[in-house]
Design a protein around this motif. Sequence first.
Motif, mmCIF file in Angstrom:
data_model
loop_
_atom_site.group_PDB
_atom_site.id
_atom_site.type_symbol
_atom_site.label_atom_id
_atom_site.label_comp_id
_atom_site.label_asym_id
_atom_site.label_seq_id
_atom_site.Cartn_x
_atom_site.Cartn_y
_atom_site.Cartn_z
ATOM 1 N N PHE A 152 0.842 -1.259 0.061
ATOM 2 C CA PHE A 152 0.034 -0.079 0.095
ATOM 3 C C PHE A 152 0.714 1.337 -0.205
ATOM 4 C CE2 PHE A 152 -2.987 -3.042 1.558
ATOM 5 C CZ PHE A 152 -4.205 -2.719 1.121
ATOM 6 N N THR A 153 0.252 2.315 -0.790
ATOM 7 C CA THR A 153 0.941 3.675 -0.536
ATOM 8 C C THR A 153 0.290 4.223 0.391
ATOM 9 O OG1 THR A 153 1.591 3.795 -2.925
ATOM 10 C CG2 THR A 153 1.348 5.889 -1.798
ATOM 11 N N CYS A 154 0.700 4.789 1.454
ATOM 12 C CA CYS A 154 -0.132 5.411 2.669
ATOM 13 C C CYS A 154 -0.379 6.914 2.381
ATOM 14 C CB CYS A 154 0.667 5.103 3.973
ATOM 15 S SG CYS A 154 -0.376 5.660 5.414
ATOM 16 N N ILE A 155 -1.510 7.441 2.368
ATOM 17 C CA ILE A 155 -1.867 8.797 2.459
ATOM 18 C C ILE A 155 -2.209 9.116 3.786
ATOM 19 C CG2 ILE A 155 -3.270 10.358 1.291
ATOM 20 C CD1 ILE A 155 -1.391 9.036 -0.712
ATOM 21 N N GLY A 156 -1.749 10.324 4.174
ATOM 22 C CA GLY A 156 -2.042 10.457 5.670
ATOM 23 C C GLY A 156 -1.887 12.074 5.870
ATOM 24 N N PRO A 157 -2.572 12.644 6.920
ATOM 25 C CA PRO A 157 -2.556 14.119 7.220
ATOM 26 C C PRO A 157 -1.223 14.719 7.648
ATOM 27 C CG PRO A 157 -3.275 12.852 8.945
ATOM 28 C CD PRO A 157 -3.122 11.839 8.072
ATOM 29 N N GLN A 158 -0.945 15.615 7.063
ATOM 30 C CA GLN A 158 0.340 16.476 7.507
ATOM 31 C C GLN A 158 0.280 18.109 7.168
ATOM 32 O OE1 GLN A 158 3.176 14.896 4.242
ATOM 33 N NE2 GLN A 158 1.384 13.657 4.260
ATOM 34 N N VAL A 159 1.139 18.884 7.949
ATOM 35 C CA VAL A 159 0.921 20.285 7.795
ATOM 36 C C VAL A 159 1.787 20.817 6.644
ATOM 37 C CG1 VAL A 159 1.459 22.326 8.919
ATOM 38 C CG2 VAL A 159 0.707 20.604 10.195
ATOM 39 N N ARG A 160 0.723 21.547 5.709
ATOM 40 C CA ARG A 160 1.566 21.979 4.455
ATOM 41 C C ARG A 160 0.981 23.469 4.178
ATOM 42 N NH1 ARG A 160 2.538 18.301 0.306
ATOM 43 N NH2 ARG A 160 3.081 16.943 2.022
ATOM 44 N N ASP A 186 -1.394 13.712 1.999
ATOM 45 C CA ASP A 186 -0.329 13.458 1.059
ATOM 46 C C ASP A 186 0.429 12.069 1.346
ATOM 47 O OD1 ASP A 186 1.012 13.792 -1.327
ATOM 48 O OD2 ASP A 186 1.522 15.818 -0.821
ATOM 49 N N GLN A 187 1.152 11.864 0.559
ATOM 50 C CA GLN A 187 1.758 10.451 0.699
ATOM 51 C C GLN A 187 2.460 10.646 2.040
ATOM 52 O OE1 GLN A 187 3.740 9.015 -2.611
ATOM 53 N NE2 GLN A 187 4.806 7.173 -1.645
ATOM 54 N N LYS A 228 -10.156 3.852 -28.208
ATOM 55 C CA LYS A 228 -9.409 2.754 -27.180
ATOM 56 C C LYS A 228 -9.734 3.613 -25.666
ATOM 57 C CE LYS A 228 -4.895 1.632 -25.594
ATOM 58 N NZ LYS A 228 -3.551 1.634 -25.756
ATOM 59 N N THR A 229 -10.488 2.948 -24.817
ATOM 60 C CA THR A 229 -10.577 3.179 -23.448
ATOM 61 C C THR A 229 -9.300 3.331 -22.715
ATOM 62 O OG1 THR A 229 -12.726 1.988 -23.365
ATOM 63 C CG2 THR A 229 -11.715 2.557 -21.150
ATOM 64 N N ILE A 230 -9.046 4.067 -22.034
ATOM 65 C CA ILE A 230 -7.900 4.473 -20.959
ATOM 66 C C ILE A 230 -8.252 4.335 -19.816
ATOM 67 C CG2 ILE A 230 -5.988 6.183 -20.537
ATOM 68 C CD1 ILE A 230 -6.787 7.577 -23.019
ATOM 69 N N LEU A 231 -8.134 3.165 -19.031
ATOM 70 C CA LEU A 231 -8.522 2.992 -17.740
ATOM 71 C C LEU A 231 -7.275 3.078 -16.782
ATOM 72 C CD1 LEU A 231 -10.629 -0.356 -17.892
ATOM 73 C CD2 LEU A 231 -11.523 1.941 -17.273
ATOM 74 N N PRO A 232 -7.776 3.715 -15.635
ATOM 75 C CA PRO A 232 -6.473 4.066 -14.688
ATOM 76 C C PRO A 232 -5.763 2.657 -14.152
ATOM 77 C CG PRO A 232 -8.656 4.258 -13.578
ATOM 78 C CD PRO A 232 -8.840 4.071 -15.168
ATOM 79 N N LYS A 233 -4.348 2.714 -13.733
ATOM 80 C CA LYS A 233 -3.871 1.707 -13.438
ATOM 81 C C LYS A 233 -3.405 2.135 -11.822
ATOM 82 C CE LYS A 233 -2.212 -0.183 -17.713
ATOM 83 N NZ LYS A 233 -1.197 -0.407 -18.355
ATOM 84 N N PRO A 234 -4.561 2.088 -10.741
ATOM 85 C CA PRO A 234 -4.034 2.572 -9.606
ATOM 86 C C PRO A 234 -3.479 1.798 -8.677
ATOM 87 C CG PRO A 234 -6.446 1.955 -9.742
ATOM 88 C CD PRO A 234 -5.782 1.827 -10.913
ATOM 89 N N GLN A 235 -2.497 2.362 -7.706
ATOM 90 C CA GLN A 235 -1.848 1.624 -6.802
ATOM 91 C C GLN A 235 -2.933 1.322 -5.715
ATOM 92 O OE1 GLN A 235 1.546 4.418 -5.969
ATOM 93 N NE2 GLN A 235 2.983 2.918 -6.970
ATOM 94 N N LYS A 236 -2.451 0.107 -4.827
ATOM 95 C CA LYS A 236 -3.293 -0.007 -3.742
ATOM 96 C C LYS A 236 -2.797 1.274 -2.711
ATOM 97 C CE LYS A 236 -2.727 -4.139 -1.941
ATOM 98 N NZ LYS A 236 -2.162 -5.414 -1.282
ATOM 99 N N THR A 237 -3.989 1.776 -2.286
ATOM 100 C CA THR A 237 -3.647 2.960 -1.292
ATOM 101 C C THR A 237 -4.372 2.957 -0.034
ATOM 102 O OG1 THR A 237 -3.550 4.270 -3.409
ATOM 103 C CG2 THR A 237 -4.259 5.519 -1.212
ATOM 104 N N ALA A 238 -3.698 3.338 0.732
ATOM 105 C CA ALA A 238 -4.404 3.199 2.325
ATOM 106 C C ALA A 238 -4.471 4.757 2.776
ATOM 107 C CB ALA A 238 -3.590 2.563 3.332
ATOM 108 N N ILE A 239 -5.699 5.236 2.931
ATOM 109 C CA ILE A 239 -5.832 6.790 3.342
ATOM 110 C C ILE A 239 -5.852 6.437 5.158
ATOM 111 C CG2 ILE A 239 -7.093 8.681 3.434
ATOM 112 C CD1 ILE A 239 -7.815 7.888 0.431
#
Length: 358
Positions: free
Chosen positions: A22-30, A37-38, A103-114
């Motif tokens: 999983f790519t982890c997405i979480g809260p951060q100060v920006r 963000d990642q 031609k359909t362009i389907l996304p190829k998403p990574q496994k993502t944990a929020i």
Amino acid sequence: MHHFLARADFPAMLETLAAAGFTCIGPQVRQGSIVFDQLHEVAQLPQGWQDEQQPGSYRLHQTGSPYWFDWANGASAIKPYTFAPQESLWKAVRDESGRLHFKTILPKPQKTAILGVRACDLAALAIQDQHFLHGTYPDPYYQQRRENLLLIGVNCTHAAATCFCVSTGDGPDILDGYDLLLSETAEGFVLQTGSEQGQQIADQLPLAQATQEQLLTAQERMQPARQQQRSLPDKPPLYDKLQHTHWQEVGARCLACGNCTSVCPTCFCHQEVEHPALDGTGSTHERLWNSCFDPNHSYIHGGAVRRSHADYYRQWLTHKLAGWHEQFGRSGCTGCGRCITWCPVGIDLTEEVGSLTT
């Protein structure tokens, strides 16, 4: 069963998610705001930060506390990771004989944990699922991202002055829609699982059984978020108020900037545009976020149906709070308050409804 994850052991969660792909997405100060963000390490989490929100105003201040999740939502959370702000849907290509092929362009998403998802956003995601997935024609672009998502909810312990999720019945406690659920205390987190995938992650964490004292502390910490809220009536009779003079008053203040629809976790209006190749060999068809505050949103042959800022705001508010009951069996508002905070002129949805219905 309720488990307990000690604060010192929290890095194990990020490591377990990474090991599971999983790519982890979480809260951060920006730049003065809490954004999602990642997330690579615990040090990125907004420890001790808390928000102050008012109509048209958002500020952060440091409390010095050990808490990582003692804040109310910033501008966005889940929506950009399921309903992409901009994406290519298909491509038209001309072959050597001059024939067009699509031609359909389907996304190829990574496994993502929020990590850090709140109750209002999980309720909003359920509405988005109903629109994009549960109809006659499921949206394959949304579906690809949704199926690769793991959701780690965190119960709210702090409500902004713009929050009203208690009125809509969507928070602050998270009841469902999560894979893992965390309730933060000073020492760590009471943890619950809500899916088989969440259980697989939990099985690899250094958990103990939560004590009654830890459970009680977690419940007590949620009390302020339940109490510090404004209110909104359920299904206000806005269609009976279409000629009310207040529409013109709020329209005079509205900039039609679309901020409210951009930050709203349930809004899904969009436009589709073509990007033809300069050499005429093909064209790419894209979907972009749009807003009912865009003058072109109501354009039909001969002109636009809605032509003033008052018309735009009336369309948005009546559809969101009244029309959605017919479409989805509930309001389109989950009480997150973002439209109030991020409106540059401080238009307050709850006050406008009060002015229109009294």
